[in-house]
Design a protein around this motif. Sequence first.
Motif, PDB file in Angstrom:
ATOM      1  N   ASP A  62      -1.902   5.749   3.782  1.00 25.25           N
ATOM      2  CA  ASP A  62      -2.561   6.792   4.581  1.00 25.25           C
ATOM      3  C   ASP A  62      -4.042   6.898   4.253  1.00 25.25           C
ATOM      4  OD1 ASP A  62      -0.213   7.426   5.902  1.00 25.25           O
ATOM      5  OD2 ASP A  62       0.363   8.958   4.441  1.00 25.25           O
ATOM      6  N   THR A  63      -4.385   6.661   2.980  1.00 22.42           N
ATOM      7  CA  THR A  63      -5.787   6.768   2.562  1.00 22.42           C
ATOM      8  C   THR A  63      -6.621   5.619   3.110  1.00 22.42           C
ATOM      9  OG1 THR A  63      -5.120   7.847   0.499  1.00 22.42           O
ATOM     10  CG2 THR A  63      -7.326   6.880   0.558  1.00 22.42           C
ATOM     11  N   LEU A  64      -6.050   4.401   3.091  1.00 21.62           N
ATOM     12  CA  LEU A  64      -6.816   3.215   3.480  1.00 21.62           C
ATOM     13  C   LEU A  64      -6.695   2.832   4.948  1.00 21.62           C
ATOM     14  CD1 LEU A  64      -6.141   0.910   0.382  1.00 21.62           C
ATOM     15  CD2 LEU A  64      -8.180   2.277   0.866  1.00 21.62           C
ATOM     16  N   LYS A  65      -5.729   3.406   5.640  1.00 21.15           N
ATOM     17  CA  LYS A  65      -5.500   3.023   7.038  1.00 21.15           C
ATOM     18  C   LYS A  65      -6.757   3.155   7.907  1.00 21.15           C
ATOM     19  CE  LYS A  65      -2.304   3.662  10.903  1.00 21.15           C
ATOM     20  NZ  LYS A  65      -1.150   4.421  11.432  1.00 21.15           N
ATOM     21  N   PRO A  66      -7.595   4.210   7.757  1.00 24.18           N
ATOM     22  CA  PRO A  66      -8.808   4.314   8.579  1.00 24.18           C
ATOM     23  C   PRO A  66      -9.786   3.150   8.384  1.00 24.18           C
ATOM     24  CG  PRO A  66      -8.272   6.428   7.597  1.00 24.18           C
ATOM     25  CD  PRO A  66      -7.389   5.424   6.932  1.00 24.18           C
ATOM     26  N   LYS A  67      -9.669   2.456   7.253  1.00 23.96           N
ATOM     27  CA  LYS A  67     -10.573   1.332   6.985  1.00 23.96           C
ATOM     28  C   LYS A  67     -10.041   0.005   7.538  1.00 23.96           C
ATOM     29  CE  LYS A  67     -12.554   2.989   2.589  1.00 23.96           C
ATOM     30  NZ  LYS A  67     -12.925   2.563   1.215  1.00 23.96           N
ATOM     31  N   MET A  68      -8.797   0.029   8.006  1.00 19.41           N
ATOM     32  CA  MET A  68      -8.133  -1.220   8.370  1.00 19.41           C
ATOM     33  C   MET A  68      -8.591  -1.783   9.717  1.00 19.41           C
ATOM     34  SD  MET A  68      -6.292  -2.143   5.900  1.00 19.41           S
ATOM     35  CE  MET A  68      -5.530  -1.495   4.411  1.00 19.41           C
ATOM     36  N   VAL A  69      -8.753  -3.106   9.741  1.00 11.87           N
ATOM     37  CA  VAL A  69      -9.008  -3.851  10.973  1.00 11.87           C
ATOM     38  C   VAL A  69      -7.813  -4.785  11.142  1.00 11.87           C
ATOM     39  CG1 VAL A  69     -10.499  -5.492  12.155  1.00 11.87           C
ATOM     40  CG2 VAL A  69     -11.502  -3.784  10.633  1.00 11.87           C
ATOM     41  N   PHE A  70      -7.025  -4.587  12.195  1.00 17.74           N
ATOM     42  CA  PHE A  70      -5.816  -5.380  12.378  1.00 17.74           C
ATOM     43  C   PHE A  70      -6.118  -6.693  13.097  1.00 17.74           C
ATOM     44  CE2 PHE A  70      -3.872  -0.988  12.360  1.00 17.74           C
ATOM     45  CZ  PHE A  70      -3.379  -1.105  11.073  1.00 17.74           C
ATOM     46  N   LEU A 123       0.828  -1.204   0.000  1.00 14.87           N
ATOM     47  CA  LEU A 123       0.000   0.000   0.000  1.00 14.87           C
ATOM     48  C   LEU A 123       0.866   1.260   0.000  1.00 14.87           C
ATOM     49  CD1 LEU A 123      -2.817  -1.109   2.485  1.00 14.87           C
ATOM     50  CD2 LEU A 123      -2.897  -1.043  -0.025  1.00 14.87           C
ATOM     51  N   GLU A 124       1.954   1.234   0.728  1.00 13.31           N
ATOM     52  CA  GLU A 124       2.864   2.385   0.726  1.00 13.31           C
ATOM     53  C   GLU A 124       3.500   2.562  -0.652  1.00 13.31           C
ATOM     54  OE1 GLU A 124       4.411   2.707   5.366  1.00 13.31           O
ATOM     55  OE2 GLU A 124       5.507   1.413   3.944  1.00 13.31           O
ATOM     56  N   SER A 125       3.823   1.437  -1.284  1.00 13.61           N
ATOM     57  CA  SER A 125       4.420   1.495  -2.620  1.00 13.61           C
ATOM     58  C   SER A 125       3.464   2.135  -3.622  1.00 13.61           C
ATOM     59  CB  SER A 125       4.797   0.086  -3.083  1.00 13.61           C
ATOM     60  OG  SER A 125       5.308   0.085  -4.391  1.00 13.61           O
ATOM     61  N   ASN A 126       2.163   1.936  -3.395  1.00 15.70           N
ATOM     62  CA  ASN A 126       1.142   2.514  -4.279  1.00 15.70           C
ATOM     63  C   ASN A 126       0.538   3.800  -3.716  1.00 15.70           C
ATOM     64  OD1 ASN A 126       0.349   0.469  -6.653  1.00 15.70           O
ATOM     65  ND2 ASN A 126       0.950  -0.730  -4.864  1.00 15.70           N
ATOM     66  N   LYS A 127       1.189   4.332  -2.666  1.00 19.09           N
ATOM     67  CA  LYS A 127       0.754   5.586  -2.038  1.00 19.09           C
ATOM     68  C   LYS A 127      -0.710   5.538  -1.578  1.00 19.09           C
ATOM     69  CE  LYS A 127       4.091   8.544  -4.430  1.00 19.09           C
ATOM     70  NZ  LYS A 127       4.977   7.414  -4.808  1.00 19.09           N
ATOM     71  N   LEU A 128      -1.075   4.386  -0.982  1.00 21.33           N
ATOM     72  CA  LEU A 128      -2.450   4.193  -0.532  1.00 21.33           C
ATOM     73  C   LEU A 128      -2.567   3.956   0.980  1.00 21.33           C
ATOM     74  CD1 LEU A 128      -3.732   1.836  -3.385  1.00 21.33           C
ATOM     75  CD2 LEU A 128      -4.471   4.195  -2.975  1.00 21.33           C
TER      76      LEU A 128
END
Length: 278
Positions: free
Chosen positions: A183-191, A176-181
């Motif tokens: 920071d955008t997707l982190k709020p949707k993440m469930v660890f 995701l970092e490689s695709n610059k995503l």
Amino acid sequence: MKKTKLVCVLFIVSAMLMLLLAGCGKDSANKESASNETNKPSAPATSQVELTISAAASLKDSMEQLSETYEKSHTDVHLVFNYGASGSLQKQIEQGAPADIFISAGNKQMQALVDQGLIEAKDSSVLLRNELVLIVPKSSSQTPATLDDLKGESTKLIAMGDPDAVPAGNYTKESLESNKLWDTLKPKMVFAKDVRQVLTYVETGNADAGFVYKSDAMISDKVKTAFVVDASAHKPIEYPIGLLKASKEQEAAQSFIKFLESAEALEVFTKFGFSTVS
């Protein structure tokens, strides 16, 4: 007449004494015989070697099949498995948890144990490789085709392994970092604590999508693979295997490692979605 009676009485008493003494002797002999039987050394029990293998959670299904095969042909060996996130297993070993063999889903965790002298570098090698995929519930009507599609409103929750402990989570974050995503997707993440928990979240509908290994996606009939994450976006997914220096069963552990590297075992791993080291 009295003399005759006296002789008869003495004879009877003498006979009774002889019978009594004979009975005691027989009873004593029986007791001695029983005692000797009890004190006889028992035949030595067949000793069984117990090996403890700490292995990445994604290996569970393939290892269960392989362990059954191995124990059938090695009746003197009992295999005990401890499955979990590679980072957690690494910490357990560092803290003294018993283990003879460690199989990680990432080189970072294995290298940490090598650096600390808990595993000799010569006793560690790459066993398998895997792929990172995105899965969605099988009933899902909207299937993302790319990482960018995850930004859409239809994907509200995305499950992934905790990047600090789960190699699959770290590979996901790298992608995701490689695709610059990221920071955008982190709020949707469930660890999740490991990839199997990610799989469960998606299977039960508690997440709209999840990042797991190809091998995890293949064992479930409740999810489908949306796409394979581009391998160039993250470090190679490798499964190193290592023999713990503290193992008291070095010979047995080396024998089991050799079995896992055999063509027979690699065929099983391939069936479960892993790829071999060429």
